[in-house]
Design a protein around this motif. Structure first.
Motif, PDB file in Angstrom:
ATOM      1  N   MET A  52       0.709  -1.130  -0.020  1.00 23.83           N
ATOM      2  CA  MET A  52       0.169  -0.134  -0.059  1.00 23.83           C
ATOM      3  C   MET A  52       0.860   1.257   0.049  1.00 23.83           C
ATOM      4  SD  MET A  52      -3.070   0.697  -0.175  1.00 23.83           S
ATOM      5  CE  MET A  52      -4.030  -0.437   0.431  1.00 23.83           C
ATOM      6  N   VAL A  53       0.972   1.908  -1.085  1.00 25.31           N
ATOM      7  CA  VAL A  53       2.026   2.994  -1.184  1.00 25.31           C
ATOM      8  C   VAL A  53       1.326   4.240  -1.160  1.00 25.31           C
ATOM      9  CG1 VAL A  53       3.526   1.642  -2.923  1.00 25.31           C
ATOM     10  CG2 VAL A  53       1.314   3.090  -3.708  1.00 25.31           C
ATOM     11  N   ALA A  54      -0.091   4.490  -1.083  1.00 27.62           N
ATOM     12  CA  ALA A  54      -0.760   5.633  -0.759  1.00 27.62           C
ATOM     13  C   ALA A  54      -2.050   5.442  -0.118  1.00 27.62           C
ATOM     14  CB  ALA A  54      -0.963   6.644  -2.065  1.00 27.62           C
ATOM     15  N   GLU A  55      -2.658   6.088   0.718  1.00 28.99           N
ATOM     16  CA  GLU A  55      -4.143   6.007   1.106  1.00 28.99           C
ATOM     17  C   GLU A  55      -4.432   7.173   1.890  1.00 28.99           C
ATOM     18  OE1 GLU A  55      -6.707   3.223   4.563  1.00 28.99           O
ATOM     19  OE2 GLU A  55      -4.426   3.104   4.308  1.00 28.99           O
ATOM     20  N   GLY A  56      -5.649   7.864   1.378  1.00 28.98           N
ATOM     21  CA  GLY A  56      -6.111   9.037   2.250  1.00 28.98           C
ATOM     22  C   GLY A  56      -7.172   9.518   1.667  1.00 28.98           C
ATOM     23  N   PRO A  57      -7.713  10.653   2.094  1.00 30.88           N
ATOM     24  CA  PRO A  57      -8.905  11.456   1.418  1.00 30.88           C
ATOM     25  C   PRO A  57      -8.648  11.699  -0.053  1.00 30.88           C
ATOM     26  CG  PRO A  57      -8.078  12.563   3.420  1.00 30.88           C
ATOM     27  CD  PRO A  57      -7.123  11.632   3.001  1.00 30.88           C
ATOM     28  N   VAL A  58      -9.792  11.820  -0.750  1.00 28.63           N
ATOM     29  CA  VAL A  58      -9.701  11.810  -2.459  1.00 28.63           C
ATOM     30  C   VAL A  58      -9.233  13.115  -2.620  1.00 28.63           C
ATOM     31  CG1 VAL A  58     -11.842  12.809  -2.499  1.00 28.63           C
ATOM     32  CG2 VAL A  58     -10.940  11.516  -4.392  1.00 28.63           C
ATOM     33  N   ALA A  59      -9.217  14.365  -1.438  1.00 28.87           N
ATOM     34  CA  ALA A  59      -8.612  15.700  -1.786  1.00 28.87           C
ATOM     35  C   ALA A  59      -7.167  15.747  -1.809  1.00 28.87           C
ATOM     36  CB  ALA A  59      -9.431  16.690  -0.887  1.00 28.87           C
ATOM     37  N   ASP A  60      -6.766  14.386  -1.368  1.00 26.04           N
ATOM     38  CA  ASP A  60      -5.127  14.573  -1.512  1.00 26.04           C
ATOM     39  C   ASP A  60      -4.381  14.049  -2.851  1.00 26.04           C
ATOM     40  OD1 ASP A  60      -5.133  14.844   1.259  1.00 26.04           O
ATOM     41  OD2 ASP A  60      -4.358  13.251   2.032  1.00 26.04           O
ATOM     42  N   PHE A  61      -5.545  13.640  -3.924  1.00 28.81           N
ATOM     43  CA  PHE A  61      -4.962  12.990  -4.970  1.00 28.81           C
ATOM     44  C   PHE A  61      -5.710  13.760  -6.318  1.00 28.81           C
ATOM     45  CE2 PHE A  61      -5.207   9.696  -1.674  1.00 28.81           C
ATOM     46  CZ  PHE A  61      -4.107   8.985  -1.962  1.00 28.81           C
ATOM     47  N   ASP A  62      -4.951  13.503  -7.654  1.00 27.83           N
ATOM     48  CA  ASP A  62      -5.792  13.627  -8.688  1.00 27.83           C
ATOM     49  C   ASP A  62      -5.222  12.681  -9.497  1.00 27.83           C
ATOM     50  OD1 ASP A  62      -3.069  13.984  -9.592  1.00 27.83           O
ATOM     51  OD2 ASP A  62      -3.071  16.169  -9.456  1.00 27.83           O
ATOM     52  N   ARG A  63      -5.925  12.461 -10.677  1.00 24.70           N
ATOM     53  CA  ARG A  63      -5.742  11.459 -11.670  1.00 24.70           C
ATOM     54  C   ARG A  63      -4.323  11.006 -11.894  1.00 24.70           C
ATOM     55  NH1 ARG A  63     -10.499  13.734 -11.960  1.00 24.70           N
ATOM     56  NH2 ARG A  63     -12.298  12.537 -12.840  1.00 24.70           N
ATOM     57  N   GLN A  64      -3.532  12.169 -12.221  1.00 24.29           N
ATOM     58  CA  GLN A  64      -2.054  11.896 -12.554  1.00 24.29           C
ATOM     59  C   GLN A  64      -1.022  11.254 -11.238  1.00 24.29           C
ATOM     60  OE1 GLN A  64      -0.615  12.220 -15.276  1.00 24.29           O
ATOM     61  NE2 GLN A  64       1.324  11.394 -14.702  1.00 24.29           N
ATOM     62  N   SER A  65      -1.674  11.878 -10.062  1.00 22.92           N
ATOM     63  CA  SER A  65      -0.863  11.187  -8.971  1.00 22.92           C
ATOM     64  C   SER A  65      -1.238   9.875  -8.673  1.00 22.92           C
ATOM     65  CB  SER A  65      -1.248  11.975  -7.744  1.00 22.92           C
ATOM     66  OG  SER A  65      -2.562  11.769  -7.237  1.00 22.92           O
ATOM     67  N   VAL A  66      -2.697   9.534  -8.871  1.00 25.34           N
ATOM     68  CA  VAL A  66      -2.904   7.952  -8.995  1.00 25.34           C
ATOM     69  C   VAL A  66      -2.308   7.160  -9.771  1.00 25.34           C
ATOM     70  CG1 VAL A  66      -4.883   6.431  -8.811  1.00 25.34           C
ATOM     71  CG2 VAL A  66      -5.155   8.601  -7.756  1.00 25.34           C
ATOM     72  N   VAL A  67      -2.152   7.624 -11.123  1.00 26.74           N
ATOM     73  CA  VAL A  67      -1.361   6.846 -12.112  1.00 26.74           C
ATOM     74  C   VAL A  67      -0.141   6.591 -11.777  1.00 26.74           C
ATOM     75  CG1 VAL A  67      -0.791   6.914 -14.588  1.00 26.74           C
ATOM     76  CG2 VAL A  67      -3.060   7.528 -13.987  1.00 26.74           C
ATOM     77  N   GLU A  68       0.671   7.734 -11.295  1.00 25.58           N
ATOM     78  CA  GLU A  68       2.030   7.542 -10.849  1.00 25.58           C
ATOM     79  C   GLU A  68       2.357   6.550  -9.909  1.00 25.58           C
ATOM     80  OE1 GLU A  68       3.996  11.370 -10.202  1.00 25.58           O
ATOM     81  OE2 GLU A  68       3.411  12.294 -12.139  1.00 25.58           O
ATOM     82  N   TYR A  69       1.491   6.624  -8.602  1.00 28.28           N
ATOM     83  CA  TYR A  69       1.405   5.463  -7.552  1.00 28.28           C
ATOM     84  C   TYR A  69       1.281   4.117  -8.189  1.00 28.28           C
ATOM     85  CZ  TYR A  69       1.395   9.173  -4.112  1.00 28.28           C
ATOM     86  OH  TYR A  69       1.784  10.252  -3.143  1.00 28.28           O
ATOM     87  N   GLN A  70       0.391   3.938  -9.110  1.00 31.86           N
ATOM     88  CA  GLN A  70       0.182   2.670  -9.655  1.00 31.86           C
ATOM     89  C   GLN A  70       1.118   2.179 -10.552  1.00 31.86           C
ATOM     90  OE1 GLN A  70      -4.749   2.581 -10.450  1.00 31.86           O
ATOM     91  NE2 GLN A  70      -3.548   3.494 -11.995  1.00 31.86           N
ATOM     92  N   THR A  71       1.876   3.156 -11.176  1.00 28.03           N
ATOM     93  CA  THR A  71       3.045   2.551 -12.090  1.00 28.03           C
ATOM     94  C   THR A  71       4.290   2.517 -11.571  1.00 28.03           C
ATOM     95  OG1 THR A  71       3.255   4.946 -13.154  1.00 28.03           O
ATOM     96  CG2 THR A  71       1.624   3.194 -14.122  1.00 28.03           C
ATOM     97  N   THR A  72       4.661   3.373 -10.432  1.00 27.61           N
ATOM     98  CA  THR A  72       6.003   3.592 -10.013  1.00 27.61           C
ATOM     99  C   THR A  72       5.879   3.437  -8.600  1.00 27.61           C
ATOM    100  OG1 THR A  72       5.894   5.956  -9.411  1.00 27.61           O
ATOM    101  CG2 THR A  72       6.372   5.308 -11.765  1.00 27.61           C
ATOM    102  N   GLY A  73       4.936   3.760  -7.723  1.00 28.91           N
ATOM    103  CA  GLY A  73       4.861   3.445  -6.406  1.00 28.91           C
ATOM    104  C   GLY A  73       5.146   4.882  -5.611  1.00 28.91           C
ATOM    105  N   THR A  74       5.556   5.803  -6.542  1.00 31.46           N
ATOM    106  CA  THR A  74       5.643   7.059  -5.981  1.00 31.46           C
ATOM    107  C   THR A  74       4.825   8.056  -6.599  1.00 31.46           C
ATOM    108  OG1 THR A  74       7.643   7.774  -7.162  1.00 31.46           O
ATOM    109  CG2 THR A  74       7.735   6.571  -4.832  1.00 31.46           C
ATOM    110  N   ALA A  75       4.663   9.356  -6.283  1.00 32.23           N
ATOM    111  CA  ALA A  75       4.241  10.398  -7.178  1.00 32.23           C
ATOM    112  C   ALA A  75       5.415  11.525  -7.310  1.00 32.23           C
ATOM    113  CB  ALA A  75       2.766  10.958  -6.844  1.00 32.23           C
ATOM    114  N   SER A  76       5.619  12.198  -8.510  1.00 30.94           N
ATOM    115  CA  SER A  76       6.663  12.855  -8.839  1.00 30.94           C
ATOM    116  C   SER A  76       7.961  12.628  -8.050  1.00 30.94           C
ATOM    117  CB  SER A  76       6.056  14.305  -8.174  1.00 30.94           C
ATOM    118  OG  SER A  76       4.865  14.653  -8.998  1.00 30.94           O
ATOM    119  N   GLY A  77       8.153  11.214  -7.901  1.00 29.95           N
ATOM    120  CA  GLY A  77       9.447  10.854  -7.328  1.00 29.95           C
ATOM    121  C   GLY A  77       9.585  10.755  -5.790  1.00 29.95           C
TER     122      GLY A  77
END
Length: 254
Positions: free
Chosen positions: A216-241
């Protein structure tokens, strides 16, 4: 795939920070030498929709089946209403109010609507099938979910149209599914939605959880995310490194 958990009596449908209806802590699962889940933590609050996201092979199905009692965890603990529980079978899960709806419908064509709805969890009275109770509950459930096109709840599933079959499995057209999820949330239930369609996730989710290679690399309120960050977490495990940091957690904020 949707995981629905019944809320305890008195649970706040607003999800106001109370103890989550269900929480997972440190859940491990392996199949022989292959480890599918690594120390997964997850909260499922009553009155909220949690969108579980992840790429193929991330562990979404294994985690869902562990919650549903299909798999038993090899480590960690599941809590329900704040108490540790051991979910060793789908019957154990059902007894807690946990039900799973799969997108493949999984209906038995040779059975009628009532028999499909209660398959594996038939109601008994004095050792015999309580047909009247099951019929009443089936009719009430279909009415609540606004399924009005079937002729009879004793109609064989094989005779139903594709849309009616989906309705029986509580998986109707996408619009109806999303509306149903919102109604379940508004009734104070905890709902976990597993979908690759991020537009649908963002439409209904109050919270988002992202798995990456069993973690589990990210979990929290939907306001903490946007579509791009979710895609990054899904594909790399991090967002913006960077690993996930909840909104408001930066140093210097009160």
């Amino acid at each position: 795939m949707t995981e629905v958990n019944e809320a305890p009596k008195g649970a706040s449908p607003a999800g106001d920070g109370a103890e989550p209806l269900m929480k997972l802590r440190g859940i491990d699962k392996h199949f022989g030498p292959v480890q599918a889940l690594y120390g997964v933590n997850l909260d499922l609050p009553a009155g909220q929709v949690t969108g579980l996201c992840g790429d193929n092979g991330a562990g979404k199905s294994v985690l869902t089946r562990t919650i549903a009692g299909v798999h038993q965890p090899d480590g960690g603990q599941i809590y329900f209403e704040g108490q540790p529980v051991h979910i060793r079978s789908t019957r154990d899960a059902s007894a807690l109010g946990i039900e799973t709806v799969y997108q493949d419908l999984a209906l038995a064509d040779n059975l009628d609507i009532v028999q499909n709805m209660f398959l594996g969890r038939e109601r008994l009275r004095r050792g015999l099938l309580d047909e009247d109770a099951m019929e009443r509950q089936a009719a009430e459930t279909l009415s609540t979910l606004r399924v009005t096109t079937v002729r009879s709840i004793r109609q064989p599933v094989a005779s139903l149209s594709g849309g009616q079959r989906q309705s029986v499995a509580v998986v109707v057209q996408t619009r109806s599914v999303l509306d149903l999820i919102k109604r379940l949330r508004d009734h104070g239930l905890a709902v976990m939605v597993v979908s690759h369609n991020l537009n649908d996730v963002f439409e209904v989710a109050d919270r988002i959880a992202v798995l990456y290679l069993g973690r589990m690399v990210a979990e929290g309120p939907v306001a903490d995310f946007d579509r791009q960050s979710v895609v990054e977490y899904q594909t790399t495990g991090t967002a913006s490194g960077r690993p996930y940091e909840p909104a408001g957690s930066a140093s210097g904020e009160g």
